[in-house]
Design an enzyme around this catalytic site. Sequence first.
Site, PDB file in Angstrom:
ATOM      1  N   ASP A  68       7.495   3.346  -1.512  1.00  0.00           N
ATOM      2  CA  ASP A  68       7.829   4.405  -0.562  1.00  0.00           C
ATOM      3  C   ASP A  68       9.259   4.279  -0.034  1.00  0.00           C
ATOM      4  OD1 ASP A  68       7.208   2.126   0.846  1.00  0.00           O
ATOM      5  OD2 ASP A  68       5.658   3.036   2.086  1.00  0.00           O
ATOM      6  N   LYS A 110      16.885   3.584   2.532  1.00  0.00           N
ATOM      7  CA  LYS A 110      17.452   3.431   3.871  1.00  0.00           C
ATOM      8  C   LYS A 110      18.908   2.980   3.766  1.00  0.00           C
ATOM      9  CE  LYS A 110      14.876   2.271   7.930  1.00  0.00           C
ATOM     10  NZ  LYS A 110      14.192   1.272   8.750  1.00  0.00           N
ATOM     11  N   PHE A 161      13.151   4.091  12.217  1.00  0.00           N
ATOM     12  CA  PHE A 161      11.802   3.784  11.768  1.00  0.00           C
ATOM     13  C   PHE A 161      11.055   5.074  11.492  1.00  0.00           C
ATOM     14  CE2 PHE A 161       7.406   2.499  11.935  1.00  0.00           C
ATOM     15  CZ  PHE A 161       7.439   1.334  11.198  1.00  0.00           C
ATOM     16  N   ARG A 210      -0.061   6.790   7.454  1.00  0.00           N
ATOM     17  CA  ARG A 210       0.242   6.840   6.018  1.00  0.00           C
ATOM     18  C   ARG A 210      -0.139   8.182   5.406  1.00  0.00           C
ATOM     19  NH1 ARG A 210       1.368   1.541   4.187  1.00  0.00           N
ATOM     20  NH2 ARG A 210       0.110  -0.102   5.133  1.00  0.00           N
ATOM     21  N   LYS A 236       0.813  -1.195   0.000  1.00  0.00           N
ATOM     22  CA  LYS A 236       0.000   0.000   0.000  1.00  0.00           C
ATOM     23  C   LYS A 236       0.862   1.268   0.000  1.00  0.00           C
ATOM     24  CE  LYS A 236      -3.305  -2.461   2.901  1.00  0.00           C
ATOM     25  NZ  LYS A 236      -3.893  -2.506   4.281  1.00  0.00           N
ATOM     26  N   ASP A 285       3.759   3.428   7.208  1.00  0.00           N
ATOM     27  CA  ASP A 285       2.845   3.230   8.335  1.00  0.00           C
ATOM     28  C   ASP A 285       3.518   2.555   9.523  1.00  0.00           C
ATOM     29  OD1 ASP A 285       3.040   0.598   7.033  1.00  0.00           O
ATOM     30  OD2 ASP A 285       1.433   0.026   8.424  1.00  0.00           O
ATOM     31  N   ASP A 314      14.443  -0.867   1.900  1.00  0.00           N
ATOM     32  CA  ASP A 314      15.060  -1.180   3.195  1.00  0.00           C
ATOM     33  C   ASP A 314      15.990  -2.385   3.014  1.00  0.00           C
ATOM     34  OD1 ASP A 314      15.626  -1.750   5.859  1.00  0.00           O
ATOM     35  OD2 ASP A 314      13.586  -1.523   6.561  1.00  0.00           O
TER      36      ASP A 314
HETATM   37  C1  PRP Z   1       7.196  -1.796   3.167  1.00  0.00           C
HETATM   38  C2  PRP Z   1       7.507  -0.712   2.172  1.00  0.00           C
HETATM   39  C3  PRP Z   1       8.261  -1.453   1.090  1.00  0.00           C
HETATM   40  C4  PRP Z   1       8.976  -2.548   1.846  1.00  0.00           C
HETATM   41  C5  PRP Z   1      10.428  -2.188   2.024  1.00  0.00           C
HETATM   42  O1  PRP Z   1       6.049  -2.451   2.738  1.00  0.00           O
HETATM   43  O2  PRP Z   1       6.329  -0.128   1.667  1.00  0.00           O
HETATM   44  O3  PRP Z   1       7.396  -2.034   0.135  1.00  0.00           O
HETATM   45  O4  PRP Z   1       8.324  -2.656   3.126  1.00  0.00           O
HETATM   46  O5  PRP Z   1      11.093  -3.141   2.807  1.00  0.00           O
HETATM   47  P1  PRP Z   1      12.191  -4.138   2.247  1.00  0.00           P
HETATM   48  O6  PRP Z   1      13.126  -3.360   1.375  1.00  0.00           O
HETATM   49  O7  PRP Z   1      12.854  -4.615   3.511  1.00  0.00           O
HETATM   50  O8  PRP Z   1      11.505  -5.246   1.513  1.00  0.00           O
HETATM   51  P2  PRP Z   1       5.164  -3.399   3.661  1.00  0.00           P
HETATM   52  O9  PRP Z   1       5.531  -4.814   3.339  1.00  0.00           O
HETATM   53  O10 PRP Z   1       5.256  -2.971   5.078  1.00  0.00           O
HETATM   54  O11 PRP Z   1       3.702  -3.163   3.110  1.00  0.00           O
HETATM   55  P3  PRP Z   1       2.893  -1.790   2.964  1.00  0.00           P
HETATM   56  O12 PRP Z   1       3.452  -1.069   1.788  1.00  0.00           O
HETATM   57  O13 PRP Z   1       1.497  -2.251   2.743  1.00  0.00           O
HETATM   58  O14 PRP Z   1       3.066  -1.007   4.255  1.00  0.00           O
END
Ligand code: PRP
Length: 188
Positions: free
Chosen positions: A99, A131, A152, A165, A42, A159, A102
Site C-alpha cells: 500500500d 511518501k 499519516f 483499512r 496486511k 490502518d 515510507d
Molecule cells: C506498513 C505498510 C508498508 C510499510 C511501509 O505496513 O503497509 O508495508 O508499513 O513502511 P516502511 O516503508 O517504513 O517500511 P505495517 O508494517 O504497518 O503492516 P500492515 O501492512 O499489516 O499494516
Amino acid sequence: MHEEVKEVLFTADRIQARIRELGGAISRDLSGRDPVILALLKGGVVLTADLIRTMDCPVHLDFAWVSSYGGGTVSSGRVELKVFPKEDLSGRTVLVVDDILDTGRTLRAVVDELRETLKASDVRTCVLLDKEVPRAVDVEADYVGFRVGDQFVVGYGLDLDGHYRNLPYIGVLHGPGAGGAGGRPELG
Ligand code: PRP
C-alpha cells in the site's frame, strides 16, 4: 465520508482509475513472464485485489506477511518477516505489491529476501502511495500510484491500529495522528 476523516486525499474513483493505468503498464511489461504477484499482508491486499483484476496477462497470486509498524502512527524501525510464500520462487518474475512506501525498510527487506534467499530472477515493486520523505534505506518502487507528503494517511488498506483499512479512499484523520506526530487520534 467517515466522520473521523478530516480530508480525502484520493477518492475511490481516482484510485481505481490510476490502478487501471498501472495494471495496463504492468501487463505490458510482464507479458509472457508468468509473474507471481506477491501481496504484502496486511495493507497490500486491497491494492492487489483490485490491481490483478485490471491485468490481462496470466498471473499467480501469493502472499507474504511483513510488519514494520509496532502499532500507532510511527514506524518501529524493525522489519519482521513473519510469513513468506512456500512456493518456489527461484528463477521467477515477482511483483511485490504494497500500500505505501515510507522509510523503505519493508520493501528493501522483502526485495532482498526475494533476490538473495528465494532466488527470484526479476523482482519488481508496486505501491499505491509513495511518501515523499527521505528513505532510511536505498529503495524505490517501479510502479507508483500517487505521491503523498509526510502525513499519516488511512484507507484503502492503510490502518491506524487495525482500523480504516476498508475505506475505499485515502484520507487524513482528525486528531494528533493526522500529523504523523504519533499517538492515537480521538475516535468518535
Ligand atoms: C506498513 C505498510 C508498508 C510499510 C511501509 O505496513 O503497509 O508495508 O508499513 O513502511 P516502511 O516503508 O517504513 O517500511 P505495517 O508494517 O504497518 O503492516 P500492515 O501492512 O499489516 O499494516
